[in-house]
Each structure stands twice: as structure tokens, then as C-alpha cells.
Design a protein around this motif. Structure first.
Motif, short mmCIF file in Angstrom:
data_model
loop_
_atom_site.label_atom_id
_atom_site.label_comp_id
_atom_site.label_asym_id
_atom_site.label_seq_id
_atom_site.Cartn_x
_atom_site.Cartn_y
_atom_site.Cartn_z
N LYS A 20 0.82 -1.21 0.00
CA LYS A 20 0.00 0.00 0.00
C LYS A 20 0.85 1.27 0.00
O LYS A 20 2.07 1.21 0.15
CB LYS A 20 -0.93 -0.03 1.22
N CYS A 23 1.75 2.14 4.04
CA CYS A 23 2.11 1.08 5.00
C CYS A 23 2.55 -0.14 4.20
O CYS A 23 2.52 -0.13 2.97
CB CYS A 23 0.91 0.72 5.90
N CYS A 25 1.19 -3.17 4.04
CA CYS A 25 0.17 -4.19 3.78
C CYS A 25 0.11 -4.54 2.29
O CYS A 25 0.32 -3.68 1.44
CB CYS A 25 -1.20 -3.69 4.22
N THR A 37 -4.71 -5.55 6.54
CA THR A 37 -4.84 -4.25 7.20
C THR A 37 -3.83 -4.16 8.34
O THR A 37 -3.30 -5.18 8.80
CB THR A 37 -6.24 -4.08 7.80
N CYS A 38 -3.56 -2.94 8.80
CA CYS A 38 -2.66 -2.71 9.93
C CYS A 38 -3.09 -1.41 10.60
O CYS A 38 -3.97 -0.72 10.09
CB CYS A 38 -1.21 -2.64 9.46
N CYS A 41 -3.36 1.65 8.07
CA CYS A 41 -4.42 1.78 7.06
C CYS A 41 -5.82 1.65 7.65
O CYS A 41 -6.80 1.94 6.96
CB CYS A 41 -4.19 0.85 5.87
ZN ZN Z 1 -1.74 -1.31 6.40
#
Ligand code: ZN
Ligand code: ADP
Ligand code: MG
Length: 475
Positions: A20, A23, A25, A37-38, A41
Motif C-alpha cells: 500500500k 504502509c 500491507c 490491514t494494519c 491503514c
Molecule cells: Zn496497512
């Protein structure tokens, strides 16, 4: 009264980066909801974005390919709005300082080239997806797409018809795919388009009030949505009604555009510079390096196909719409195929077969050199043009070369005059009425006799010899 149509497109393209934009991901499509996801995001408090340099490289590649200036100073900005698929409550985008500006691309219509201006290309993060299906009165939010890098390519209001808009989209897609920065899949949403459209009486200088049509997800719909919207606007103008500046949604099931929100209801996004990300000041040497690594692009390739192979613009444009298609063409020509003949077979039979079998040119079972060989067999009279279609299809299905197929299936053209003469004599003997009518002046019956002999010889009679014989014997 005649009206002129004015169209400008805003195209969103998902970049093919592995991760992304802010980030680490994954950007992979189709994984289980919320598995990619993290904290960054999903917009947890206190986290900080880290800019993905690959996304910058991709957008610079695109800007250079579309003849843009690459900004020496560029910034991210926050675009504020509330929606469940936007966990931070703002989207990181660009506003006052986009990365690319002042470009253009070319489209071909009716064998003529038109230049369409690119106002700007900027970077932003994609939002998530709301899903309104499944059991119960629930909506679901999938944040896998949140933070996937997007480019927004904004055109000047230079487009003058729905057909041009669709050609423009196709050219954008072709360039993005040549560059490998976006897969261009409109059905999966990796390429999306909003169309701004207005009409004005021919000869008027000022633009009319525009409507923005959203939710267009195929090339066919680009044309259809615009055609509908243009008719609607002209009808209003003719009735003396004003056009309202508004956002409309394309409803593909009904084939109409529907009002979504007017200018008064439009969001005030309260744009401001993104404080968590430093300005982007790309290194000139790096930009030059990217520039020198660009592949030959569709427009340059098209021009070369026209000047080098003597092809019409139209043919060259079709052939260069995909890099691999252009490569296939060049291989067939390299193997000795006459360029225009190769182009005709590619744009005719081959496209049809690929379409019917749902294949792309990359997985084409028919080799370019096999087409070149088959064209030689036509040229030296071994097979007729009609039989060639059968051979071509068989080459496509079996992957075998033309000569093998001609031998196996006994498709050799009959050029032996006595064999054709025998068939001609039979047909003449069996159709005394038609012979009489022909001799009485009904010359179009020649086609009937040609057809009958071709039927008797399973299409293998050499057409030139056949025609000469028929004319000799009938008159
Ligand atoms: Zn993320
Ligand atoms: P916004 O961001 O509000 O949508 P922009 O000024 O960025 O507005 O314009 C978006 C698009 O609308 C551009 O592609 C531009 O070419 C196009 N556009 C602007 N004015 C008109 C008009 N009068 N008719 C058709 N298209 C227009
Ligand atoms: Mg807009």
C-alpha cells in the motif's frame, strides 16, 4: 440549433505496487475481508504514514509517458469527509501541488489523430469497500483496499464526443498497461472513470454548465452514459430549462443517469497540507533515469507502424493497443508476412477467434511465423484465400503449421486446368437453363457458376483459372 459537446474525464487507476501507499500491507485483490490491514491503514490514532517510493516511481513513469512536467515540489493534502469506508475521516490526496501537470496524449478517430490535454496527475490512497449484501439488515466494511495507491489522471475539457471519450479511456489504459503500472481492469475496478460533460450552442465560446457522471465501469458504459447525458442536457436546453451543476450516477440497469447531489450539497473537503508527510522533491537524475527506462509507447509505436510498414493509422492504432499484440504483429512480419495482410488477419480472424475462445494474445496457440507461412501458401497459389480461413482456424485450434494442415486435410488448391475444366463442364451440362439465361445477357449468373464449381471442388479450385475457364466456355 446545433450543439457542441464538451467532455473532461477524471480517471482513477490503481497502481500495481506490491504494498500500500503508506504502509507495508499487501495490495492483493480478492483476499478475505480485513486480512490485509494494519494500524496505519485502519486509521488508529497516533500512527504515522510512510510513503511508498514505488508509487512515486509509477506515477512519474506515467507522467513522463503522458508528456507531463514532473513537479520539482509536490505535496500531499488531506481531503476531509465522513464515510464508513474511510476510517481516518480524511483521504490523503494531492491538491495544490500535484506531482504531474501539463501533459497530453493522442487518440485516433477516423484515421485522424487528435491531441487531448492532461491537466494533472496526482497520487492518493484508495478507500475501503462497503458491502451491502448477505444476511440481515447489516452492511459490512472491508478495509483491504484502504490505502491502495491510486493515480488520478484529469483531462482538459478537450474531448468532443462519447466516441472520443471511449478512445481516450482506451489509450489511457493502453499506456498504463505498457508501463506496467496498472492492470487496467475496469470490471474489477482497478481503472475507474468519472465523466464531466456539458453542451453549448455551436460557435459559443464559453462552456455550458457541466454535470459529473460517476459509476462508469466499462468502455461501453463510457459511451452509453455520455450519450444519455448529452441527450438529456440538450433536451433541457431546448425546453428553456437550465442545467444544474451536479453529480449524477450512471445506472447501467436502466441506462440512465440519475441525480446524486447538487453543487449546494457538494462536500466542502477542507483541504489542507498533510502535516505527517514531507514535501516530495524528486531527484532530477532519478527522473532522467526513469525516462530512459520507458518502453516504446503506443503513440510512438503507432507512428512507426505507419511510416515503417505503410499501415493505415486505424490498423496501427488497433495493433498497438496492447504491447504483446504489437509484438505478435512484428514477429509475423519478421517471419516474412506482408504487413497489411498480417494486420488484416490479426484484426479479423485472429481477434474473432481470441474473442470466441476468451483468450488473450499472450496465450495465443497460433504462432506468428505460422501466419507468415500461411500467407506464403496463399501467395504462391498452394491454397485459396477461402481455404486459408479453414487452415487458420485449424492452426489456432491445433497449434500446427499451415503446411502440415494442408497436407493432412487435403486442402491443396486445384490449379490443374484439366481438373477444373472437368468440373466446369459438369456444371454447365447440369444447368442448361442458367447457361441460356447467361447467354441472353444475365451476366450476374457468373457468380452462380463460380459458386457451383467451388462447391463441387470443396472451395479448392484456383479462382483465377476457374473464372477464365467459365468465361471461355459460357460465351
Ligand atoms: Zn496497512
Ligand atoms: P472537480 O475537481 O470539482 O471535479 P475540476 O476543475 O478538477 O473539478 O474538473 C474536473 C473535470 O471536469 C476536468 O476533467 C475538466 O476537464 C472537466 N470540465 C471542466 N469544466 C467542464 C465543462 N464545462 N464541461 C465539461 N467538462 C468540464
Ligand atoms: Mg470531479
Amino acid at each position: 440549433m446545433k450543439y457542441e459537446v464538451v467532455i473532461g474525464l477524471e480517471v482513477h487507476a490503481q497502481m500495481l505496487t506490491d504494498t500500500k501507499i503508506f504502509c507495508g500491507c499487501s495490495t492483493k485483490f480478492g483476499s478475505g475481508p480485513n486480512t490485509q490491514t494494519c494500524p496505519v491503514c485502519i486509521g488508529m490514532p497516533g500512527v504515522l504514514p510512510v510513503f511508498n517510493k514505488k508509487a512515486l516511481e509509477f506515477v512519474i513513469r506515467t507522467g513522463l509517458a503522458m508528456n507531463c512536467d514532473i513537479s520539482a515540489y509536490s505535496r500531499f493534502a488531506r481531503k476531509n469527509y465522513f464515510y464508513p469506508d474511510l476510517p481516518k475521516g480524511y483521504q490523503i490526496s494531492q491538491y495544490e501541488h500535484p506531482i504531474c501537470e501539463h501533459g497530453h496524449i493522442e487518440i485516433v478517430l477516423d484515421d485522424k489523430i487528435r491531441r487531448i490535454g492532461i491537466t494533472r496527475i496526482h497520487m492518493e490512497e484508495d478507500a475501503g469497500k462497503n458491502i451491502h449484501e448477505g444476511a440481515g439488515n447489516y452492511s459490512f466494511v472491508d478495509l483491504n483496499r484502504t490505502g491502495v495507491p491510486l493515480m488520478e489522471i484529469v483531462s482538459e475539457p478537450d474531448i468532443r464526443s462519447p466516441e472520443e471519450a471511449s478512445e481516450y479511456m482506451k489509450k489511457i489504459r493502453a499506456i498504463l498497461r505498457y508501463l506496467g503500472v496498472c492492470d487496467g481492469n475496469m470490471e474489477e475496478g482497478s481503472l475507474r472513470c468519472d465523466a464531466n460533460v456539458s453542451v453549448r450552442p455551436e460557435g459559443q465560446n464559453e462552456f455550458g454548465t457541466r454535470a459529473e457522471v460517476k459509476n462508469i465501469n466499462s468502455f461501453r458504459f463510457v459511451e452509453k452514459a455520455l450519450e444519455y447525458e448529452i441527450k438529456r442536457q440538450i433536451k433541457r436546453v431546448e425546453n428553456g430549462d437550465t442545467i444544474i451543476q451536479e453529480t449524477r450516477l450512471w445506472n447501467s440497469a436502466k441506462g440512465v443517469t440519475e441525480s446524486m447531489r447538487s453543487k449546494e450539497e457538494a462536500h466542502d473537503y477542507r483541504y489542507f497540507p498533510e502535516p505527517d508527510l514531507a514535501p516530495i522533491i524528486p531527484d532530477r537524475a532519478w527522473i532522467d533515469e526513469i525516462k530512459s527506462s520507458l518502453p516504446e509507447l503506443p503513440d510512438a509505436k503507432r507512428a512507426r507502424f505507419v511510416s515503417g510498414f505503410g499501415l493505415p493509422e486505424y490498423d496501427a492504432d488497433l495493433l498497438t493497443s496492447e504491447r504483446s499484440l504489437a509484438g505478435w504483429f512484428e514477429e509475423a512480419v519478421g517471419a516474412g508476412g506482408q504487413p497489411k495482410a498480417v494486420s488484416n488477419w490479426i484484426n479479423g480472424e485472429l481477434s474473432r477467434l481470441l474473442n470466441d475462445t476468451n483468450q488473450t494474445i499472450d496465450a495465443c496457440p497460433l504462432r506468428p511465423e505460422h501466419l507468415a507461412d500461411m500467407l506464403k501458401l496463399i501467395d504462391n497459389g498452394t491454397i485459396s484465400g477461402k481455404i486459408a480461413k479453414t487452415v487458420f482456424k485449424e492452426m489456432y485450434v491445433s497449434g500446427k503449421d499451415a503446411e502440415t494442415i494442408v497436407k493432412e486435410k487435403g486442402l491443396l488448391q486445384i490449379s490443374d486446368e484439366s481438373a477444373i475444366e472437368k468440373a466446369v463442364d459438369d456444371i454447365i451440362a447440369n444447368h442448361p437453363n442458367e447457361v441460356e439465361r447467361f447467354r441472353a445477357g444475365e451476366e450476374k449468373l457468373l457468380g452462380f457458376f463460380v459458386g457451383q464449381v467451388m462447391k463441387a471442388t470443396k472451395g479448392k479450385a484456383n479462382p483465377k483459372i476457374l473464372n477464365e475457364l467459365l468465361k471461355k466456355k459460357l460465351t
